[in-house]
Scaffold this motif. Structure first.
Motif, PDB file in Angstrom:
ATOM      1  N   VAL A 164       6.142  -1.144   3.127  1.00 41.18           N
ATOM      2  CA  VAL A 164       4.850  -2.036   2.186  1.00 41.18           C
ATOM      3  C   VAL A 164       4.888  -2.132   3.371  1.00 41.18           C
ATOM      4  O   VAL A 164       4.657  -3.407   3.832  1.00 41.18           O
ATOM      5  CB  VAL A 164       5.121  -2.796   1.000  1.00 41.18           C
ATOM      6  N   VAL A 188       2.257   2.185   1.426  1.00 46.11           N
ATOM      7  CA  VAL A 188       3.819   1.976   1.373  1.00 46.11           C
ATOM      8  C   VAL A 188       4.305   3.925   1.685  1.00 46.11           C
ATOM      9  O   VAL A 188       3.742   4.699   1.450  1.00 46.11           O
ATOM     10  CB  VAL A 188       4.013   2.545  -0.562  1.00 46.11           C
ATOM     11  N   VAL A 204       3.003   7.403  -8.109  1.00 43.97           N
ATOM     12  CA  VAL A 204       3.693   6.074  -7.581  1.00 43.97           C
ATOM     13  C   VAL A 204       2.785   4.848  -8.590  1.00 43.97           C
ATOM     14  O   VAL A 204       1.320   4.640  -8.259  1.00 43.97           O
ATOM     15  CB  VAL A 204       3.278   5.606  -5.985  1.00 43.97           C
ATOM     16  N   VAL A 213       0.947   0.565  -9.427  1.00 45.54           N
ATOM     17  CA  VAL A 213       0.935  -0.543  -9.410  1.00 45.54           C
ATOM     18  C   VAL A 213       1.211  -0.904 -10.153  1.00 45.54           C
ATOM     19  O   VAL A 213       0.005  -0.874 -10.899  1.00 45.54           O
ATOM     20  CB  VAL A 213      -0.352  -1.287  -8.135  1.00 45.54           C
ATOM     21  N   THR A 244      -2.933   3.446  -9.645  1.00 48.07           N
ATOM     22  CA  THR A 244      -1.740   5.380 -10.011  1.00 48.07           C
ATOM     23  C   THR A 244      -2.161   6.032  -9.359  1.00 48.07           C
ATOM     24  O   THR A 244      -3.805   6.284  -8.727  1.00 48.07           O
ATOM     25  CB  THR A 244      -1.946   5.567 -11.560  1.00 48.07           C
ATOM     26  N   VAL A 287      -2.214   3.064  -1.846  1.00 41.23           N
ATOM     27  CA  VAL A 287      -2.030   2.469  -3.189  1.00 41.23           C
ATOM     28  C   VAL A 287      -2.965   0.799  -2.585  1.00 41.23           C
ATOM     29  O   VAL A 287      -3.294   0.373  -1.548  1.00 41.23           O
ATOM     30  CB  VAL A 287      -1.070   1.299  -3.278  1.00 41.23           C
ATOM     31  N   LEU A 330      -3.364  -3.048  -4.263  1.00 36.80           N
ATOM     32  CA  LEU A 330      -2.526  -4.218  -4.980  1.00 36.80           C
ATOM     33  C   LEU A 330      -3.273  -5.071  -5.070  1.00 36.80           C
ATOM     34  O   LEU A 330      -4.694  -5.821  -4.263  1.00 36.80           O
ATOM     35  CB  LEU A 330      -1.780  -4.344  -3.907  1.00 36.80           C
ATOM     36  N   ILE A 359       6.039  -2.188  -7.471  1.00 36.64           N
ATOM     37  CA  ILE A 359       5.095  -0.813  -7.484  1.00 36.64           C
ATOM     38  C   ILE A 359       6.576   0.039  -7.864  1.00 36.64           C
ATOM     39  O   ILE A 359       8.193  -0.365  -7.653  1.00 36.64           O
ATOM     40  CB  ILE A 359       5.323  -0.628  -5.618  1.00 36.64           C
ATOM     41  N   ARG A 368      11.778   0.984  -8.072  1.00 36.17           N
ATOM     42  CA  ARG A 368      10.967  -0.064  -8.121  1.00 36.17           C
ATOM     43  C   ARG A 368      10.476  -0.630  -7.215  1.00 36.17           C
ATOM     44  O   ARG A 368      12.233  -1.548  -6.619  1.00 36.17           O
ATOM     45  CB  ARG A 368      10.580  -0.922  -9.544  1.00 36.17           C
TER      46      ARG A 368
END
Length: 132
Positions: free
Chosen positions: A44, A59, A74, A76, A86, A98, A100, A108, A121
Motif C-alpha cells: 500500500v 493497493v 476493496v 476503506v 469502496t 483507493v 485513504l 483496508i 484486512r
C-alpha cells in the motif's frame, strides 16, 4: 511602478480552499502498513504530494487475491468505523486505486461479495506534515 497583486490573490484563494476543505493540509503524506496479510496484500503506497481530508493511494494485491481467493471489492474504513471508500476489483486485477483518510489509521478490507466474506484486512496509518 505598479505592484503585482497576483501572489496575494493566489494565497487568499488557496486559504479559502483550505478552509472549505476542512482547514487542514497534509503535505508529503505517508502510508505505513501496520499488519499484513501477505496472501492478499503486497503493498500500500501513495505518490500524492498533499491532501486535505484524504489522499490517493495504490493497493497492490497478490495475483491470487482475485483468482483463488475471490476478492471482488476493496473497501476503506476510517478509524471511526465508518465506510470511507469502496471500489470493485476485476478478476486478475492487482493494482487498485483507493482513497485513504488523511492523518489517521484506517482499515483496508478485501471482500468477496459473491459469498459475503472478508478475505483479508490491512491496517494502515496515514501520516505526513499537517498545516495549520
Amino acid at each position: 511602478m505598479e505592484r503585482s497583486t497576483a501572489r496575494p490573490r493566489k494565497l487568499a484563494v488557496f486559504t479559502l480552499v483550505l478552509l472549505a476543505c476542512g482547514g487542514c493540509l497534509t503535505v508529503q503524506p505517508t502510508v505505513s502498513p501496520q499488519t499484513n496479510d501477505a496472501a492478499v496484500f503486497e503493498n500500500v503506497s501513495t505518490t500524492d504530494r498533499w491532501g486535505t481530508s484524504s489522499i490517493d493511494a495504490s493497493v497492490t494485491l497478490t495475483p491470487e487475491a482475485t483468482t483463488r481467493r475471490g476478492v471482488t471489492k476493496v473497501s476503506v474504513i476510517s478509524e471511526s468505523g465508518k465506510s470511507f471508500y469502496t471500489t470493485t476489483v476485476d478478476t486478475g486485477q492487482t493494482d487498485v486505486s483507493v482513497v485513504l483518510p488523511a492523518d489517521q489509521t484506517a482499515q483496508i478490507y478485501a471482500v468477496n461479495t459473491v459469498n459475503g466474506t472478508v478475505v483479508a484486512r490491512q491496517n494502515v496509518t496515514v501520516g505526513g506534515s499537517t498545516y495549520p
